[in-house]
Design a protein around this motif. Structure first.
Motif, PDB file in Angstrom:
ATOM      1  N   SER A   1      -5.454   8.961  -4.544  1.00  0.00           N
ATOM      2  CA  SER A   1      -4.104   9.505  -4.618  1.00  0.00           C
ATOM      3  C   SER A   1      -3.844  10.122  -5.994  1.00  0.00           C
ATOM      4  N   LEU A   2      -4.390   9.476  -7.037  1.00  0.00           N
ATOM      5  CA  LEU A   2      -4.230  10.014  -8.392  1.00  0.00           C
ATOM      6  C   LEU A   2      -4.922  11.363  -8.511  1.00  0.00           C
TER       7      LEU A   2
ATOM      8  N   THR B   1      -0.351  11.714  -7.204  1.00  0.00           N
ATOM      9  CA  THR B   1       0.713  10.722  -7.347  1.00  0.00           C
ATOM     10  C   THR B   1       0.091   9.351  -7.522  1.00  0.00           C
ATOM     11  N   ASP B   2       0.776   8.496  -8.264  1.00  0.00           N
ATOM     12  CA  ASP B   2       0.290   7.120  -8.395  1.00  0.00           C
ATOM     13  C   ASP B   2       0.925   6.260  -7.302  1.00  0.00           C
TER      14      ASP B   2
ATOM     15  N   HIS C   1      -2.310  -2.464   9.884  1.00  0.00           N
ATOM     16  CA  HIS C   1      -1.210  -1.601   9.455  1.00  0.00           C
ATOM     17  C   HIS C   1      -1.359  -1.305   7.972  1.00  0.00           C
ATOM     18  N   LEU C   2      -1.264  -0.017   7.622  1.00  0.00           N
ATOM     19  CA  LEU C   2      -1.459   0.395   6.237  1.00  0.00           C
ATOM     20  C   LEU C   2      -0.138   0.868   5.639  1.00  0.00           C
ATOM     21  N   PHE C   3       0.150   0.420   4.409  1.00  0.00           N
ATOM     22  CA  PHE C   3       1.412   0.763   3.751  1.00  0.00           C
ATOM     23  C   PHE C   3       1.156   1.304   2.351  1.00  0.00           C
ATOM     24  N   ARG C   4       2.135   2.098   1.885  1.00  0.00           N
ATOM     25  CA  ARG C   4       2.028   2.682   0.551  1.00  0.00           C
ATOM     26  C   ARG C   4       3.335   2.439  -0.194  1.00  0.00           C
ATOM     27  N   ALA C   5       3.255   2.257  -1.514  1.00  0.00           N
ATOM     28  CA  ALA C   5       4.462   2.094  -2.320  1.00  0.00           C
ATOM     29  C   ALA C   5       4.200   2.606  -3.720  1.00  0.00           C
TER      30      ALA C   5
END
Lengths: 97, 241
Positions: B27-28, B49-50, B87-91
Motif C-alpha cells: 500500500s505504501l 497510502t499507509d 474477512h479482510l479489513f483495512r484501517a
C-alpha cells in the motif's frame, strides 16, 4: 456483560466500556462479535430488538444476571483480599528507626 | 503496466502477520489489495497510502453480516473483501486492533480450524487406507491404487500441515506452551521418518539421493508454478477487462 443490564447494541457496548474506563480498556470489533456470539450461545443474553439488522440490541437473561451477580461477589472478595494485602505491606514497609 | 497484479500469500495459517505487513508495504508503494485469490491476493494500482491490515475468521450468515461489518466500520476498520469465512479489513495506523484479548484470538483460529479439521482427518485416513490396499493387492490394481495413494498424499500432507499450524496458532494464543512445542516437532519427525523409510526401502544410495532431490525440487517448483500461472492469468484477464 455488565453493559447489558440495559438493552444495548455491540457498538454501544464498545463505546460504553471505552468511556467509563477512559480508554484504559477497549474492545476490538472482532472480539466484541465473538463475545456476543458466545454469550448468546450460553443463553446469558438474548436478542432484545432485531428490527435494525445493523444494530441489534441485546439484554441479560435471568441466568445471565445470576452469573453476573456471582462474578461481582467473587471480584469484591478478591479486591478485599488485595486491599488487605497492600495495607499489611504498607505497615511492614515503614522505616523501623 | 497493468492496473492489477497478483501477490502470492505465504498461507494465512503460516504467515498471517507477515502477509499483513507485506500488504501494508504494498500500500505504501501504491498497490492496494482488492480481492483474495487462489493462494494469494489481487492488488490494484492507486495512490501511496499507509494502511494497516487485519484478517478475521468468522462464520457470518447473510442476516448477521450487516451487524458484523457495522461493528468493524464503527471501530474504524473498512471491509475490503471476504472469501468464505475469511474477512479482510483495512484501517489507518493507530486504529485499535480488531482483537483485544487472547481468548477471542483463540476462537478466531478455532473458527478456521473447525472447517478444515474433519476434511484433513478423513483425507489422512483415506490415504492410509489406499496405501494399505496398494500393499496387499497385486498386478494392475496395485499400480492404480499406488497412483491414487500418491495423489492423496500430495493433497493430504499440506492439508494436515495447515490444520496443525492453525491449532498451533490457537494454542499459542491460549498460552499452552507444551502443545505448541509438540506441534512444532511433528513436521520434523515426519520428514525424518520419511527420509529413514526411503533410505531403508531403497537399497541403492544413488537412487535414494535422486528421490530426495526430486522431492526438494518438487517442493520449490510447485508453489513457483502456481505463482507463475496465477500472475499470467491475472495479466491476461486484467488487460481484457
Amino acid at each position: 456483560m455488565a453493559a447489558l443490564t440495559k438493552p444495548r447494541h455491540g457498538y454501544a457496548i464498545m463505546s460504553l466500556i471505552e468511556e467509563t474506563t477512559k480508554g484504559t480498556i477497549t474492545i476490538g470489533p472482532a472480539s466484541m462479535y465473538t463475545i456476543i456470539k458466545k454469550l448468546l450461545k450460553q443463553e446469558w443474553i438474548y436478542l432484545y430488538d432485531g428490527t435494525d439488522s445493523r444494530r441489534k440490541t441485546y439484554l441479560l437473561t435471568e441466568a445471565g444476571k445470576a452469573v453476573l451477580e456471582e462474578d461481582v461477589k467473587l471480584r469484591k472478595m478478591m479486591i478485599q483480599l488485595a486491599e488487605n494485602g497492600l495495607k499489611e505491606a504498607g505497615e511492614w514497609g515503614k522505616p523501623s528507626i | 503496466m497493468g492496473k492489477t497484479k497478483y501477490m502470492m500469500s505465504g498461507g494465512l495459517a503460516f504467515s498471517e502477520d507477515k502477509d499483513m505487513e507485506r500488504l501494508r508495504a504494498c500500500s505504501l508503494n501504491g498497490w492496494h489489495i482488492c480481492d483474495i485469490k487462489f493462494m494469494g491476493y489481487a492488488l490494484e494500482r492507486g495512490e501511496s497510502t499507509d494502511y494497516i491490515y487485519s484478517v478475521d475468521y468468522q462464520t457470518v450468515n447473510e442476516e448477521e453480516s450487516e451487524e458484523y461489518f457495522d461493528l468493524f466500520s464503527a471501530a474504524g476498520w473498512t471491509h475490503i473483501t471476504s472469501k468464505g469465512d475469511i474477512h479482510l479489513f483495512r484501517a489507518t495506523p493507530g486504529t485499535k486492533p480488531i482483537h483485544s484479548d487472547r481468548a477471542t484470538v483463540a476462537v478466531k483460529h478455532d473458527n478456521l480450524g473447525k472447517s478444515l479439521k474433519w476434511l484433513a482427518i478423513s483425507m489422512l485416513f483415506m490415504t492410509v487406507l489406499v496405501w494399505m490396499g496398494a500393499l496387499i493387492s497385486t498386478g494392475p490394481l496395485r499400480t492404480m491404487l499406488a497412483i491414487i495413494a500418491t495423489i492423496l498424499c500430495i493433497v493430504s500432507i499440506p492439508l494436515g500441515w495447515t490444520v496443525m499450524t492453525i491449532y498451533h496458532n490457537k494454542w499459542k494464543a491460549k498460552g499452552k506452551k507444551g502443545l505448541v512445542h509438540l506441534v512444532k516437532t511433528i513436521p520434523f519427525l515426519f520428514i525424518l521418518s520419511v527420509a529413514v523409510i526411503i533410505s531403508v526401502v531403497v537399497d541403492n544410495s544413488g537412487r535414494a539421493f535422486r528421490i530426495f532431490a526430486s522431492m526438494a525440487i518438487g517442493a520449490i517448483a510447485f508453489p513457483a508454478a502456481i505463482w507463475i500461472i496465477m500472475s499470467l492469468y491475472h495479466k491476461v484477464r486484467g488487460n481484457r477487462v
